[in-house]
Design an enzyme around this catalytic site. Structure first.
Site, PDB file in Angstrom:
ATOM      1  N   LYS A  93       0.817  -1.206   0.000  1.00  0.00           N
ATOM      2  CA  LYS A  93       0.000   0.000   0.000  1.00  0.00           C
ATOM      3  C   LYS A  93       0.865   1.276   0.000  1.00  0.00           C
ATOM      4  O   LYS A  93       0.438   2.312  -0.493  1.00  0.00           O
ATOM      5  CB  LYS A  93      -0.927   0.035   1.215  1.00  0.00           C
TER       6      LYS A  93
HETATM    7  C1  LIG Z   1      -4.202  -4.832   0.164  1.00  0.00           C
HETATM    8  C2  LIG Z   1      -3.383  -6.048   0.097  1.00  0.00           C
HETATM    9  C3  LIG Z   1      -3.635  -7.045  -0.846  1.00  0.00           C
HETATM   10  C4  LIG Z   1      -4.783  -6.959  -1.844  1.00  0.00           C
HETATM   11  O1  LIG Z   1      -4.604  -5.928  -2.770  1.00  0.00           O
HETATM   12  P1  LIG Z   1      -5.865  -5.380  -3.608  1.00  0.00           P
HETATM   13  O2  LIG Z   1      -5.356  -4.216  -4.366  1.00  0.00           O
HETATM   14  O3  LIG Z   1      -6.889  -5.005  -2.583  1.00  0.00           O
HETATM   15  O4  LIG Z   1      -6.328  -6.492  -4.469  1.00  0.00           O
HETATM   16  C5  LIG Z   1      -2.804  -8.147  -0.864  1.00  0.00           C
HETATM   17  N1  LIG Z   1      -1.803  -8.283   0.029  1.00  0.00           N
HETATM   18  C6  LIG Z   1      -1.541  -7.352   0.953  1.00  0.00           C
HETATM   19  C7  LIG Z   1      -0.425  -7.582   1.914  1.00  0.00           C
HETATM   20  C8  LIG Z   1      -2.310  -6.204   1.024  1.00  0.00           C
HETATM   21  O5  LIG Z   1      -2.045  -5.275   1.949  1.00  0.00           O
END
Ligand SMILES: *Cc1c(COP(=O)(O)O)cnc(C)c1O
Length: 495
Positions: free
Chosen positions: A113
């Site tokens: 993120k």
């Molecule tokens: C948010 C997240 C995901 C999923 O990503 P999306 O964009 O919501 O599909 C997968 N792994 C981790 C560690 C995340 O923080």
């Protein structure tokens, strides 16, 4: 370039407006009116660039209302040396023959993120100026664990923004919770919500649609904005790392320009894999986009049958950031695959809201199956993959990334397609120490944050600094609320 709503193509906004607003008034998602294509030479040109330079190169055509020098300044601040613990920012590691990991967790909160949420505050605050918005942005976030922390870290003490995060009370790991509850910054707030992530996300969506609340806050000088992955300002920075990974593999002579590269993405809200689809649309030679899910396998079923049905058991898994039954960003792909038929998208989304399910047309389904593959695995298989990667490749993986490694292995066995593949690694294993230690066969876990040192001792790998200093941090928040009381919490927060 303009951005249109997926539910009404007549709604058009400049990038700055789309980013400041987050969600369109009609509930649709802002999407570029056309996808800029990379020029013939672009991949060669970017091959020898830094990550920051590649980011400017990829994002500029989408952001007419931003100058290149603005974007250069933002990328320096977002991805500059001190923010990420490796200079490549998003390094690609070779795990085995034809298999690579794209590590997206070297930022301040140790999850992917950060790739977008270190950039979004710069795009958003500039957007407020460009749209002559005088009010303060109140950013509401529903998080399955990683977004909340990354958003607060990105926005902390950023002028003219306040940020309030809601997370599912029992749906995040201990370390994720502590990361959030110890967050610093004068403009941040955190609150647990009874229920699961979908309850928190639906609650936040209701706030956005609450006319009375919006008016009340406007009088106080605030407007709502979103840092969730539906915001275009989050999707766009994610397109960059797919382009960058392809360039890195070219530079390392692992692939030649034009060679196909499959990608396998651990998926929740469909934001990360959506960015891969957009990179492909721009002209990066990506092959199959493999959507990996945990036991909440609504997307696997959807890709196979064309029926999206969220009426099913919700599982809390060891990959909590993927414990999601409503993948919001899928709407943007529905828009493309229905040939931008906004009426068709609206109808699917209305059915989803009313009955929790919709079935796409045969044409839409066929296009999903052309572009995407999908698979899932349960916690047992996830743990087995963590152990296998460690024992056979000496690679330490977090549970989310392990789901993707498992699904890729399955996909290859099922289809015989052994095109080089990039597995997107989305979190540091140190964010999920207890589950990783158990997967490695460690029986006696230490308590609290001491599992961080335990995992370091067990593997000989140093933990990220931002996690090892958690134990010295003070807990600042502790409120829990019911989903129906979120509006009350917002009013208190903005008093
Ligand atoms: C948010 C997240 C995901 C999923 O990503 P999306 O964009 O919501 O599909 C997968 N792994 C981790 C560690 C995340 O923080």
């Amino acid at each position: 370039m303009y951005y249109v709503s997926t539910r009404n193509k007549g709604v058009k906004r400049m990038a700055a407006e789309a980013i400041a607003q987050g969600l369109a008034e009609d509930g649709g998602l802002f999407t570029p009116e056309v996808f800029p294509k990379l020029s013939q030479n672009a991949l060669n040109t970017m091959r020898d660039m830094s990550y920051q330079q590649r980011a400017v190169y990829v994002m500029k055509p989408y952001l007419d209302d931003f100058t290149a020098s603005e974007l250069t300044a933002y990328t320096k601040r977002a991805y500059g040396d001190r923010k990420f613990d490796v200079k490549e920012v998003a390094p690609v590691r070779e795990i085995g023959e034809n298999t690579y990991a794209l590590e997206l967790w070297h930022g301040p909160t140790c999850a992917f993120k950060d790739m977008a949420l270190q950039m979004l505050p710069h795009l958003l605050t500039a957007s407020l100026d460009k749209t002559a918005e005088r009010r303060t942005a109140c950013i509401l976030v529903a998080t399955s664990g990683d977004t909340g922390k990354a958003a607060m870290e990105g926005f902390r003490d950023v002028g003219r923004t306040r940020i309030l995060v809601f997370y599912p009370k029992d749906g995040v790991s201990d370390i994720q919770r502590l990361q959030m509850l110890t967050q610093e910054g004068e403009n941040v707030g955190v609150c647990a919500v009874e229920g699961n992530f979908d309850d928190a996300q639906s609650g936040v969506k209701r706030l956005f649609n609450d006319e009375t609340l919006r008016e009340e806050l406007s009088e106080r000088g605030y407007f709502f904005s979103s840092a969730n992955s539906i915001n275009w300002g989050r999707v766009l920075p994610q397109v960059v790392y797919y382009v960058s990974a392809y360039c890195d593999l070219m530079r390392a002579d692992k692939i030649k320009k034009g060679d196909p590269l499959n990608v396998c993405v651990p998926t929740g809200n469909f934001g990360d894999i959506l960015a891969a689809y957009y990179a492909k649309e721009m002209g990066v030679p990506l092959g199959k986009l493999i959507c990996a899910s945990n036991q909440n396998n609504v997307l696997t079923d959807f890709m196979r049958t064309g029926l999206y049905d969220r009426n099913r058991t919700f599982y809390n898994t060891i990959s909590p950031s993927m414990d999601i039954l409503i993948s919001s960003n899928l709407e943007r792909v529905l828009f493309e695959f229905s040939d931008r038929d906004d009426g068709e998208v609206r109808s699917y989304m209305e059915q989803l809201a009313a009955s929790g399910r919709y079935e796409v047309s045969d044409a839409v389904k066929a296009r999903f199956q052309q572009n995407f593959a999908a698979g899932f695995c349960d916690d047992g298989a996830t743990r087995a993959m963590i152990a296998k990667l460690w024992n056979e490749a000496h690679y330490l993986s977090d549970p989310h990334s392990a789901v993707a490694f498992h699904v890729l292995e399955d996909y290859r066995a099922r289809t015989g397609d052994d095109t080089p593949a990039l597995v997107v690694s989305t979190a540091s294993p140190f964010k999920f120490c207890s589950d990783v230690l158990s997967a490695l066969g460690v029986k006696e876990l230490r308590s609290g944050l001491e599992v961080i040192d335990q995992l370091a001792e067990e593997t000989g790998i140093a933990p990220p600094r931002s996690l090892s200093i958690l134990k010295d941090r003070r807990t600042r928040f502790g409120q829990t609320t019911r989903p129906e009381d979120l509006a009350q919490r917002v009013l208190e927060f903005l008093k």
